[in-house]
Design an enzyme around this catalytic site. Structure first.
Site, short mmCIF file in Angstrom:
data_model
loop_
_atom_site.label_atom_id
_atom_site.label_comp_id
_atom_site.label_asym_id
_atom_site.label_seq_id
_atom_site.Cartn_x
_atom_site.Cartn_y
_atom_site.Cartn_z
N GLU A 155 0.71 -1.14 0.01
CA GLU A 155 0.09 0.01 -0.01
C GLU A 155 0.93 1.30 0.06
O GLU A 155 0.76 2.36 -0.54
CB GLU A 155 -1.13 0.13 1.20
CG GLU A 155 -1.93 1.04 1.09
CD GLU A 155 -1.67 2.47 1.90
OE1 GLU A 155 -2.35 3.48 1.72
OE2 GLU A 155 -0.55 2.71 2.51
N GLU A 156 2.04 1.23 0.75
CA GLU A 156 2.97 2.25 0.91
C GLU A 156 3.46 2.37 -0.51
O GLU A 156 4.21 3.51 -0.82
CB GLU A 156 4.08 2.19 2.15
CG GLU A 156 3.35 1.76 3.31
CD GLU A 156 2.66 3.21 3.97
OE1 GLU A 156 2.56 4.07 3.01
OE2 GLU A 156 2.01 2.94 5.12
N GLU A 208 -7.05 2.37 7.93
CA GLU A 208 -5.86 2.80 7.61
C GLU A 208 -5.46 3.82 8.55
O GLU A 208 -5.74 3.62 9.81
CB GLU A 208 -6.26 3.95 6.27
CG GLU A 208 -5.59 3.57 4.99
CD GLU A 208 -4.14 3.29 5.20
OE1 GLU A 208 -3.38 3.95 6.20
OE2 GLU A 208 -3.54 2.81 4.29
N HIS A 248 4.57 7.31 9.74
CA HIS A 248 5.63 7.27 8.96
C HIS A 248 6.91 7.46 9.47
O HIS A 248 7.93 7.81 8.84
CB HIS A 248 5.46 7.92 7.55
CG HIS A 248 4.55 7.38 6.84
ND1 HIS A 248 4.20 7.73 5.38
CD2 HIS A 248 3.60 6.36 6.60
CE1 HIS A 248 3.19 7.21 4.88
NE2 HIS A 248 2.66 6.00 5.86
#
Ligand SMILES: *[C@@H]1O[C@H](CO)[C@@H](O)[C@H](O)[C@H]1NC(C)=O
Length: 799
Positions: free
Chosen positions: A146-147, A173, A249
């Protein structure tokens, strides 16, 4: 029952594997193996009324999306772990639950998004042991890329045989770490889905305002929701953990930062909603219930109110009618009175608009000054600084303008009459905004409706007091009571907006001064919040003391900010607010038309994600200073640097510290396989690339040539912002060489050079990720930074 301890156990196992970038053994082998083992255990304990099927999909594909200014994606052999839970005998329809187990480089990715996969495993366990079968299938997708900007969900929804069963999805998410999960997108249309969530979820938390803000594109993030909507044509619900976006992140996204309550809450919700959908008749015939949008919002996180937007529009226009009646009655008074009132009303409106405008200009001037002297983001660590600096300035300016008006313009007018006029003006302004928002079809118009209905009702009840008692104590109490609901709700929303936006301003690029953005948002909030209190300026005897107090707070804060008293970042382990920096140790090779190397250099390419650039870093690492500012290679696509994401338009200041050559073992190889003239007068160039899991391919066409077709995406080349082409490539554990072609259309007088292409290879894991110089530089970074480092190669060719 959903057991949060079991889910936490899964979470700790997954995060203990380490960062899980697509293509790394950690992601493709270790995590996949762990998931399959746990799924097998769950299967063994499941009740025999259910049937469980497990599939590991390794899709290859390509697509273009317009996210981040537009780019094209190509993936090869990435991984999806798919589990289908269905009643014995099968099902025709299914609901999909989606999470991703991959992470960005150098982050443990606990909230983003291992916790969601852990919740899904536990939900699967609970559902599979239940003694009753469900009507429909539930498909659990644990996606492994997904990233990589949404590749795995694309691979699943466009290629997997079970995809055609899916009627609705839930996407789990993260845009933060821990906290509550917010429903921040639903649809498109399909109001029954919101209804299902509201009636099934144990602790619903949802906001149509978040949806409209997110879908306006001002937040630089996207989720698999987009892929299911655009490529699968499936409606769904998008949930995300939104608290503490400062460490999203980063290396701080660890399992221990997620409270067990968050997991329990998320689990209770997902379990209930999936169960509800898997037994719902609406899922089977969803097309029947397809039409219409919903207005939905939570009330202080306690419960969610949802109603069709058509009903919302009717309510909104009824509120508008009330205002028209209220103001109309005044305007239709006997003629001599009317002229008086009308004139005063429009003057009041003008003064209000002037006060707003000057207030905005004032805070912007302060913000620009602060940015120019290098003290921007002073509120990033201590939010109250922004309120003391910009909030006070905005309030003071509004009060000041109205005080002037009272003193010099309305010399012989009664205070109470003026109070009434400015109350009416605020009502009118909110009414205009209500009409505009409703007309544009925005569901968030309900806020304006609340902001008219409550004050108007208060006014009706206080009618007499307004006229005869002025700003008496009883009047004030009732007035404040009437305003309580709209003000409390607005404050709640404003708090959420700042919680969301402040962290984003730490990664919004080097071009937009974050102080100007925050100051404008604050000024906007002050304008709204001040509206029904402006009348008090006219009712009050003097505003001098208030003005002096506000100005002093603003002035002192201003001086402190200018002196650098508020450092933006923090390494406090309890609530870190790191500065994000990318370090890419790069060797670049530039070839000319004849294939000769014309330039070769190496360096550590440094990108800060926010407006302060390297100004706070230089004192700690003197070699990173203005003398090594990277300069843009004008003839190369995207300035000749190895961009991993197409954010070149957001981040225009970078640094390039000279360093030795890199020598990754898995070095990328790029070559032209063939160059053919096509019957339709263009030139087809076929390339082959081999190399590490992540590569970027960039194209720039020269004057006189255009890119007409390529073998990527849907066949039509899509430019990225700025006019060059950006292709994001990734592969799973193994993949064959990447072969693709581009077709260049050349005009009459054929230029020598048609296109410049470049390939960057990103080494995100293993030994190849590191270099001694990179390690040494990373060590020097202060602890309030989060440097994410990897090794790159960059090769440029002209054809
Ligand atoms: C600035 O950086 C360059 C190159 O890294 C270095 O040689 C120089 O000494 C630095 N200047 C200062 C004042 O530290």
């Amino acid at each position: 029952e959903f057991d949060a301890r079991q889910a936490r156990n899964y979470l700790e196992h997954i995060t203990s594997i380490g960062p899980r970038t697509t293509g790394s053994p950690e992601n493709e082998v270790l995590t996949v193996r762990y998931l399959l083992e746990q799924i097998k255990l769950i299967e063994d304990q499941s009740n025999s009324v259910h049937e469980i099927a497990v599939d590991v999909q390794r899709p290859t594909g390509s697509f273009s999306i317009d996210f981040l200014g537009g780019f094209t994606s190509y993936y090869d052999n990435i991984t999806n772990v798919v589990v289908k839970l269905e009643p014995r005998g099968g099902a025709q329809h299914a609901v999909l639950a989606n999470c991703h187990f991959d992470s960005v480089a150098n982050s443990p990715g606990a909230s983003d998004d291992a916790v969601s996969c852990s919740v899904m495993l536990e939900v699967l366990r609970v559902l599979s042991t239940s003694s009753e079968a469900f009507h429909h299938a539930i498909i659990f997708l644990f996606n492994g890329a997904e990233e990589n900007i949404l590749q795995a969900s694309h691979g699943f929804i466009t290629q997997h045989p079970w995809a055609s069963l899916i009627r609705a999805f839930i996407n789990l998410e993260a845009a933060g770490v821990g906290g509550k999960e917010l429903v921040f997108q639903t649809g498109p249309e399909n109001p029954w889905l919101v209804q299902a969530y509201v009636s099934a979820a144990k602790h619903p938390f949802a906001s149509v305002v978040a949806q409209e803000v997110f879908q306006s594109g001002i937040i630089p993030s996207d989720t698999d929701f987009r892929i299911y909507r655009d490529f699968g044509n499936i409606p769904g619900i998008d949930l995300a953990f939104i608290e503490n976006g400062y460490i999203y992140h980063t290396k701080y996204d660890t399992a221990d930062r997620i409270p067990i309550d968050s997991i329990q809450r998320a689990g209770d919700n997902i379990l209930a909603v999936l169960k509800y959908l898997a037994t719902s008749d609406m899922l089977a015939s969803s097309s029947k219930y397809k039409h219409g949008n919903m207005v939905f919002f939570d009330v202080f996180g306690l419960f969610v109110i949802a109603y069709p937007s058509r009903v919302g529009s009717i309510i909104n226009y009824m509120v508008v009618m009330l205002v028209v009646l209220y103001l109309g009655r005044k305007l239709l008074q006997p003629k001599h009175k009317t002229a008086h009132y009308m004139k005063d009303f429009f003057c009041g409106l003008g003064i209000t608009l002037i006060s707003w405008f000057t207030s905005l200009v004032t805070v912007l001037i302060i913000a620009v000054f602060i940015s120019l002297i290098g003290q921007s983001l002073s509120w990033y660590n201590h939010f109250y600084v922004s309120v003391c600096l910009y909030g006070t300035a905005a309030v003071a300016k509004i009060i000041f303008i109205h005080t002037l008006a009272k003193r010099f313009y309305y010399v012989n007018t009664s205070d109470r009459y003026l109070g009434e006029i400015f109350f009416d003006v605020s009502l009118f302004v909110h009414c205009v905004s209500l009409v505009t928002l409703t007309y544009q079809g925005l569901c968030m118009a309900f806020i304006s409706a609340v902001w008219i209905a409550f004050p108007l009702l208060t006014k009706f009840f206080l009618h007499k007091d307004f006229k005869y008692h002025g700003a008496g104590g009883k009047f004030l109490v009732f007035y404040l009571l009437g305003m309580f609901v709209p003000y409390l709700y607005a404050l709640y929303l404003i708090w959420a907006v700042f919680e969301m936006f402040t962290p984003i301003l730490g990664r919004s690029g080097t071009q937009i001064p974050p102080d100007a953005v925050l100051a404008s948002i604050l000024a906007g909030c002050i304008m709204i919040l001040s509206s029904y209190f402006i009348n008090f300026i006219y009712l009050a005897k003097s505003t001098k003391r208030t003005l002096v107090a506000l100005t002093s707070v603003c002035g002192i804060t201003f001086l402190l900010v200018c002196s650098g008293a508020f450092f933006p970042y923090s390494s406090d382990p309890a609530s870190p607010k790191p500065k994000r920096v990318f370090l890419q140790h790069t060797t670049r090779t530039f070839h000319d038309l004849d294939g000769n190397v014309v330039k070769r250099d190496s360096g550590i390419w440094i990108n800060g994600f926010d407006y302060t650039g390297m100004s706070h870093i230089t004192p700690h690492i003197p070699e990173i200073n203005e003398t090594i500012r990277a300069h843009c290679e004008e003839t190369a696509p995207l300035c000749g640097f190895p961009w991993y994401l197409p954010v070149h338009f957001l981040i225009k200041k970078n640094w390039y510290l000279p360093a030795s050559e890199v020598s990754p073992r898995d070095r990328a190889h790029f070559r032209l396989i063939s160059k053919e003239q096509t019957p339709w007068d263009s030139v087809r160039l076929t390339f082959e690339a081999t190399g590490p899991s992540h590569m970027s391919f960039y194209v720039r066409t020269h004057k006189g040539s255009t890119l007409s077709r390529w073998s990527l995406g849907n066949g039509t080349p899509v430019t990225s912002k700025g006019g060059d082409y950006f292709v994001f490539y990734s592969h799973g554990l193994q993949a064959s060489a990447w072969q693709f072609w581009i077709e260049v259309q050349v005009s009459e007088e054929q230029p020598e050079e048609m296109v410049t292409v470049a390939l960057a290879a990103h080494h995100f894991f293993g030994e190849d990720k590191r270099s001694p110089q990179l390690d040494a530089l990373k060590e020097k970074f202060p602890d309030w930074t989060f440097p994410s480092a990897w090794v790159c190669t960059y090769d440029l060719f002209v054809f």
